[in-house]
Write a protein that holds these residues in place. Structure first.
Motif, mmCIF file in Angstrom:
data_model
loop_
_atom_site.group_PDB
_atom_site.id
_atom_site.type_symbol
_atom_site.label_atom_id
_atom_site.label_comp_id
_atom_site.label_asym_id
_atom_site.label_seq_id
_atom_site.Cartn_x
_atom_site.Cartn_y
_atom_site.Cartn_z
ATOM 1 N N ILE A 65 2.242 1.743 -3.507
ATOM 2 C CA ILE A 65 1.197 2.227 -4.427
ATOM 3 C C ILE A 65 0.919 3.703 -4.174
ATOM 4 N N MET A 66 0.833 4.086 -2.904
ATOM 5 C CA MET A 66 0.573 5.485 -2.562
ATOM 6 C C MET A 66 1.714 6.383 -3.050
ATOM 7 N N THR A 67 2.956 5.906 -2.900
ATOM 8 C CA THR A 67 4.107 6.692 -3.329
ATOM 9 C C THR A 67 4.121 6.868 -4.847
ATOM 10 N N LEU A 68 3.896 5.785 -5.566
ATOM 11 C CA LEU A 68 3.944 5.847 -7.025
ATOM 12 C C LEU A 68 2.786 6.635 -7.618
ATOM 13 N N SER A 69 1.614 6.579 -6.968
ATOM 14 C CA SER A 69 0.446 7.275 -7.515
ATOM 15 C C SER A 69 0.295 8.684 -6.958
ATOM 16 N N GLY A 70 1.201 9.076 -6.085
ATOM 17 C CA GLY A 70 1.109 10.418 -5.509
ATOM 18 C C GLY A 70 -0.024 10.523 -4.501
ATOM 19 N N LYS A 121 -2.986 9.057 -4.696
ATOM 20 C CA LYS A 121 -4.307 9.001 -5.320
ATOM 21 C C LYS A 121 -4.900 7.595 -5.360
ATOM 22 N N GLN A 122 -4.068 6.563 -5.259
ATOM 23 C CA GLN A 122 -4.538 5.180 -5.380
ATOM 24 C C GLN A 122 -4.145 4.385 -4.142
ATOM 25 N N SER A 123 -4.898 3.317 -3.884
ATOM 26 C CA SER A 123 -4.538 2.383 -2.821
ATOM 27 C C SER A 123 -5.111 1.019 -3.165
ATOM 28 N N ASN A 171 0.831 -1.220 0.000
ATOM 29 C CA ASN A 171 0.000 0.000 0.000
ATOM 30 C C ASN A 171 0.858 1.259 0.000
#
Length: 103
Positions: A87-92, A94-96, A84
């Motif tokens: 994912i949060m880091t890569l999507s800025g 916006k996603q989880s 998680n």
């Protein structure tokens, strides 16, 4: 002996015009293509018949699915948090991930 006599005895030389030669070539091409088409149809038919015979006399065994394999296995909490965060880091942010399961 003359060369023309030898050639005419082996294969008669016909005096054909270019149009007649072209038509003869088209006919030979059509016969060749039709022959290839028929041979391919025969090969396809024989292949289908062979598959049907093999499936009839040697059917594939159906293996039952184990109950343990159907159970859903969850991922360790630490791994889930790491996924998680990635994912949060890569999507800025916006996603989880909603649900993480082992396959």
């Amino acid at each position: 002996m003359n060369l023309n006599v030898i050639l005419s005895s082996v294969a008669p030389v016909a005096d054909l015009s270019n149009g007649e030669k072209f038509i003869e070539a088209l006919i030979l091409m059509a016969i060749g293509m039709a022959t290839v088409f028929v041979v391919l149809l025969i090969i396809i038919g024989m292949g289908k018949a062979l598959i049907a015979l093999v499936n009839k006399f040697f059917p594939e065994e159906v293996k039952p699915v184990a109950k343990a394999a159907q159970a859903v296995q969850t991922v360790d909490q630490n791994i889930q948090e790491a996924i998680n965060k990635a994912i949060m880091t890569l999507s800025g942010g916006k996603q989880s991930a909603q649900k993480i399961e082992k396959l």
